[in-house]
Design a protein around this motif. Structure first.
Motif, PDB file in Angstrom:
ATOM      1  N   UNK A   1       0.851  -1.173   0.000  1.00 33.21           N
ATOM      2  CA  UNK A   1       0.000   0.000   0.000  1.00 33.21           C
ATOM      3  C   UNK A   1       0.893   1.231   0.000  1.00 33.21           C
ATOM      4  N   UNK A   2       0.674   2.099  -0.982  1.00 39.65           N
ATOM      5  CA  UNK A   2       1.478   3.313  -1.084  1.00 39.65           C
ATOM      6  C   UNK A   2       0.956   4.371  -0.119  1.00 39.65           C
ATOM      7  N   UNK A   3       1.859   5.168   0.449  1.00 39.92           N
ATOM      8  CA  UNK A   3       1.391   6.256   1.320  1.00 39.92           C
ATOM      9  C   UNK A   3       0.666   7.321   0.511  1.00 39.92           C
ATOM     10  N   UNK A   4      -0.305   7.938   1.138  1.00 36.45           N
ATOM     11  CA  UNK A   4      -1.094   8.980   0.495  1.00 36.45           C
ATOM     12  C   UNK A   4      -0.462  10.332   0.821  1.00 36.45           C
ATOM     13  N   UNK A   5      -0.105  11.115  -0.187  1.00 25.33           N
ATOM     14  CA  UNK A   5       0.448  12.450   0.092  1.00 25.33           C
ATOM     15  C   UNK A   5      -0.583  13.339   0.781  1.00 25.33           C
ATOM     16  N   UNK A   6      -0.125  14.171   1.695  1.00 20.40           N
ATOM     17  CA  UNK A   6      -1.022  15.048   2.440  1.00 20.40           C
ATOM     18  C   UNK A   6      -1.800  15.972   1.507  1.00 20.40           C
ATOM     19  N   UNK A   7      -1.242  16.342   0.372  1.00 19.41           N
ATOM     20  CA  UNK A   7      -1.937  17.198  -0.587  1.00 19.41           C
ATOM     21  C   UNK A   7      -3.227  16.529  -1.074  1.00 19.41           C
ATOM     22  N   UNK A   8      -3.209  15.223  -1.213  1.00 21.48           N
ATOM     23  CA  UNK A   8      -4.394  14.480  -1.651  1.00 21.48           C
ATOM     24  C   UNK A   8      -5.476  14.541  -0.569  1.00 21.48           C
ATOM     25  N   UNK A   9      -5.084  14.345   0.670  1.00 19.26           N
ATOM     26  CA  UNK A   9      -6.050  14.379   1.772  1.00 19.26           C
ATOM     27  C   UNK A   9      -6.632  15.788   1.907  1.00 19.26           C
ATOM     28  N   UNK A  10      -5.790  16.798   1.785  1.00 20.09           N
ATOM     29  CA  UNK A  10      -6.282  18.180   1.849  1.00 20.09           C
ATOM     30  C   UNK A  10      -7.289  18.459   0.732  1.00 20.09           C
ATOM     31  N   UNK A  11      -7.027  17.967  -0.453  1.00 15.67           N
ATOM     32  CA  UNK A  11      -7.933  18.167  -1.587  1.00 15.67           C
ATOM     33  C   UNK A  11      -9.302  17.541  -1.300  1.00 15.67           C
ATOM     34  N   UNK A  12      -9.296  16.330  -0.793  1.00 19.25           N
ATOM     35  CA  UNK A  12     -10.540  15.625  -0.492  1.00 19.25           C
ATOM     36  C   UNK A  12     -11.327  16.372   0.577  1.00 19.25           C
ATOM     37  N   UNK A  13     -10.664  16.845   1.614  1.00 16.79           N
ATOM     38  CA  UNK A  13     -11.340  17.604   2.666  1.00 16.79           C
ATOM     39  C   UNK A  13     -11.862  18.945   2.146  1.00 16.79           C
ATOM     40  N   UNK A  14     -11.115  19.589   1.266  1.00 15.55           N
ATOM     41  CA  UNK A  14     -11.544  20.872   0.699  1.00 15.55           C
ATOM     42  C   UNK A  14     -12.803  20.714  -0.142  1.00 15.55           C
ATOM     43  N   UNK A  15     -12.916  19.615  -0.845  1.00 17.54           N
ATOM     44  CA  UNK A  15     -14.111  19.357  -1.647  1.00 17.54           C
ATOM     45  C   UNK A  15     -15.298  19.043  -0.747  1.00 17.54           C
ATOM     46  N   UNK A  16     -15.054  18.314   0.334  1.00 16.93           N
ATOM     47  CA  UNK A  16     -16.148  17.894   1.220  1.00 16.93           C
ATOM     48  C   UNK A  16     -16.684  19.026   2.089  1.00 16.93           C
ATOM     49  N   UNK A  17     -15.832  19.969   2.462  1.00 20.35           N
ATOM     50  CA  UNK A  17     -16.228  21.006   3.418  1.00 20.35           C
ATOM     51  C   UNK A  17     -17.478  21.786   3.007  1.00 20.35           C
ATOM     52  N   UNK A  18     -17.575  22.315   1.787  1.00 22.26           N
ATOM     53  CA  UNK A  18     -18.745  23.134   1.457  1.00 22.26           C
ATOM     54  C   UNK A  18     -20.002  22.337   1.094  1.00 22.26           C
ATOM     55  N   UNK A  19     -19.906  21.051   0.932  1.00 21.67           N
ATOM     56  CA  UNK A  19     -21.062  20.260   0.505  1.00 21.67           C
ATOM     57  C   UNK A  19     -22.039  20.029   1.655  1.00 21.67           C
ATOM     58  N   UNK A  20     -23.267  19.762   1.304  1.00 23.55           N
ATOM     59  CA  UNK A  20     -24.290  19.408   2.291  1.00 23.55           C
ATOM     60  C   UNK A  20     -24.486  17.902   2.375  1.00 23.55           C
ATOM     61  N   UNK A  21     -23.690  17.142   1.652  1.00 28.36           N
ATOM     62  CA  UNK A  21     -23.844  15.687   1.615  1.00 28.36           C
ATOM     63  C   UNK A  21     -23.112  15.046   2.799  1.00 28.36           C
ATOM     64  N   UNK A  22     -23.848  14.441   3.736  1.00 27.01           N
ATOM     65  CA  UNK A  22     -23.188  13.834   4.890  1.00 27.01           C
ATOM     66  C   UNK A  22     -22.262  12.675   4.514  1.00 27.01           C
ATOM     67  N   UNK A  23     -22.577  11.976   3.411  1.00 28.65           N
ATOM     68  CA  UNK A  23     -21.705  10.875   3.012  1.00 28.65           C
ATOM     69  C   UNK A  23     -20.354  11.397   2.529  1.00 28.65           C
ATOM     70  N   UNK A  24     -20.366  12.455   1.730  1.00 29.85           N
ATOM     71  CA  UNK A  24     -19.114  13.031   1.238  1.00 29.85           C
ATOM     72  C   UNK A  24     -18.271  13.525   2.402  1.00 29.85           C
ATOM     73  N   UNK A  25     -18.895  14.151   3.383  1.00 34.94           N
ATOM     74  CA  UNK A  25     -18.179  14.645   4.559  1.00 34.94           C
ATOM     75  C   UNK A  25     -17.583  13.477   5.355  1.00 34.94           C
ATOM     76  N   UNK A  26     -18.370  12.421   5.549  1.00 35.01           N
ATOM     77  CA  UNK A  26     -17.882  11.256   6.293  1.00 35.01           C
ATOM     78  C   UNK A  26     -16.735  10.583   5.553  1.00 35.01           C
ATOM     79  N   UNK A  27     -16.863  10.456   4.248  1.00 31.58           N
ATOM     80  CA  UNK A  27     -15.808   9.850   3.433  1.00 31.58           C
ATOM     81  C   UNK A  27     -14.498  10.620   3.613  1.00 31.58           C
ATOM     82  N   UNK A  28     -14.566  11.940   3.529  1.00 29.63           N
ATOM     83  CA  UNK A  28     -13.360  12.766   3.703  1.00 29.63           C
ATOM     84  C   UNK A  28     -12.798  12.610   5.110  1.00 29.63           C
TER      85      UNK A  28
END
Length: 170
Positions: A1-28
């Motif tokens: 399993x390759x390590x995930x760069x922090x930039x990828x995690x930040x991107x996922x959280x940035x996309x999830x933050x403004x959404x109203x979808x609880x699943x997207x937020x939980x996934x992030x």
């Protein structure tokens, strides 16, 4: 399993933050937990493997030395937690059963173990989830529940890496 760069995690959280979808937020949030606690998807999501996902009862949040009562603390108190722990019941090879691993606030308002865990606790307790509810469980607006699965994690990571590929050197 390759390590995930922090930039990828930040991107996922940035996309999830403004959404109203609880699943997207939980996934992030689950991806953020995996990043900090060095978890594989089967160790913290709802999967068909023989591992047990983290549950609400496995979480502790602290302000300084004061442990917060997760069921009665205000949302503001949970969000000001400076330290968080997860109890590893049987999720991880090489970790003693019942071991408690703790991490401090990173300084980032989104990508921080106590903030991520506070978001999951608030989601679950607002829906009156039992203490045995997995952190990866999501209560959807239409009343049904859904769980973050390993395939969801993989798809989100692949999408973020594809988007960020040039910046990551891919």
């Amino acid at each position: 399993v390759k390590p995930v760069p922090v930039m990828v995690v930040r991107r996922i959280l940035a996309i999830a933050q403004p959404t109203n979808c609880p699943f997207t937020k939980a996934l992030a949030d689950m991806i953020g937990l995996a990043f900090f606690f060095l978890l594989r998807p089967g160790e913290y999501t709802d999967s068909k493997s023989d591992t047990s996902p983290f549950q609400l009862q496995d979480v502790q949040l602290f302000i300084g030395q004061h442990r917060l009562n997760l069921l009665t603390a205000s949302n503001a108190q949970l969000f000001t937690a400076t330290f968080s722990t997860l109890t590893f019941r049987d999720q991880k090879n090489g970790v003693v059963r019942g071991e408690v691993i703790g991490l401090s606030h990173s300084g980032n308002p989104q990508l921080s173990p106590p903030r991520i865990l506070a978001r999951r606790v608030i989601h679950l307790r607002t829906r009156h989830a039992p203490v045995g509810a997995p952190l990866s469980r999501v209560y959807m607006p239409d009343g049904h529940t859904k769980s973050v699965k390993p395939a969801d994690i993989t798809a989100a990571l692949k999408a973020a890496v594809t988007f960020l590929g040039p910046q990551l050197g891919f």
